[in-house]
Design a protein around this motif. Sequence first.
Motif, short mmCIF file in Angstrom:
data_model
loop_
_atom_site.label_atom_id
_atom_site.label_comp_id
_atom_site.label_asym_id
_atom_site.label_seq_id
_atom_site.Cartn_x
_atom_site.Cartn_y
_atom_site.Cartn_z
N PRO A 254 0.81 -1.23 0.00
CA PRO A 254 0.00 0.00 0.00
C PRO A 254 0.84 1.27 0.00
N VAL B 42 0.60 5.09 1.41
CA VAL B 42 -0.14 5.84 2.43
C VAL B 42 0.17 7.32 2.30
N ASP C 12 -6.59 10.63 5.71
CA ASP C 12 -5.55 9.62 5.58
C ASP C 12 -6.03 8.62 4.55
N THR D 176 -5.10 5.23 2.19
CA THR D 176 -4.24 4.07 1.94
C THR D 176 -4.73 3.40 0.66
N ARG E 262 -3.87 0.68 -2.53
CA ARG E 262 -3.05 -0.48 -2.87
C ARG E 262 -3.06 -0.73 -4.37
#
Length: 336
Positions: free
Chosen positions: A50, A52, A133, A135, A137
Amino acid sequence: MSCSPRLRSTYLTAAAALLAALLTAALPRAALAQLKEAEPETEGVVFGEPAVGRFKVGAEITASRGAVKNIRAMVAVPLECAEQEVRIAEEEFSSEVDSVEYRMLNGDGARQMVINIPFLAAGATARAVVTYDVTTRPVLPPEDDQAAAYKIPEKPDRRLRRYLTASPYIESRHGTVRKLHREALAEADEDLSDWQRVELLYDKMLETIEYIEGDDKSALQTLRDGNADCHGRSAVFIALCRSAGVPARVVWVNNHCYAEFYLEDEAGEGRWFPAESAGSRAFGEMPLARVILQKGDSFTVPERRRDKLRYATDFMIGTPMPGSGQPKAKYIREQL
């Protein structure tokens, strides 16, 4: 004392359920709502490491032409989906902002922040900014034997049928698109899998459309010009897929877009697979993890019901007081 694997599994399951219940009870309402939305189906899709980061979204509204009431501003925020998790990190709301709500469009294709400002005095500025935030992938390609088992859905449900019809900038029913679809599959071996047939459509798009930076084009205009940027190339591939009965849609990321197509495994479970429209060839995978903003290309917004939007754009409505004009909006979308 040791326990059997079955008992150990039972104990772990019960403990996990208890922990989840305690956490849920302790969470504030906003955080709980985020968790309830974050239930992606990821079985059968393989993700990479991932990425971030933080992403800031919002709006500044200024009553530059006099006082305004009943202001309602809509801003797209990062989308919670199978390959992306989104959490609120910081919120900044000025005193003029009465409330900030969130809503989904097209079921799961876009998430909007709706900013409500009852009254804004002449010359005043209201600010509503949220930092997330995020994340994300990358999506890895399936193994060859897995890919060969995927099929074009025979009975797409109502949710999927919207990705099989023409939409703004994607003229999947036009004769030019259908002709190219037939050409792409004209010499296809009968033994080819559905995955390989969709891949032929993708390669036909790459072969036919030269990549050139420029304005957004529709699929039809792109085919006429023979060149386009990521938007036009995505539109052509999606149009070809839909012409062949394969659900497909646009994925909007920060400063870019690409396509996704939908196939089902032997059990009838469906999966969305990405296909890159710029840079290196990437079919059934997305090696770069970019912040995903929306998925889809035909949105209806409650405040603009007559309009079919290929992207749920930032938008504002308000009622100027007598002698005033419309306020000025500055939309904020920034990757930190």
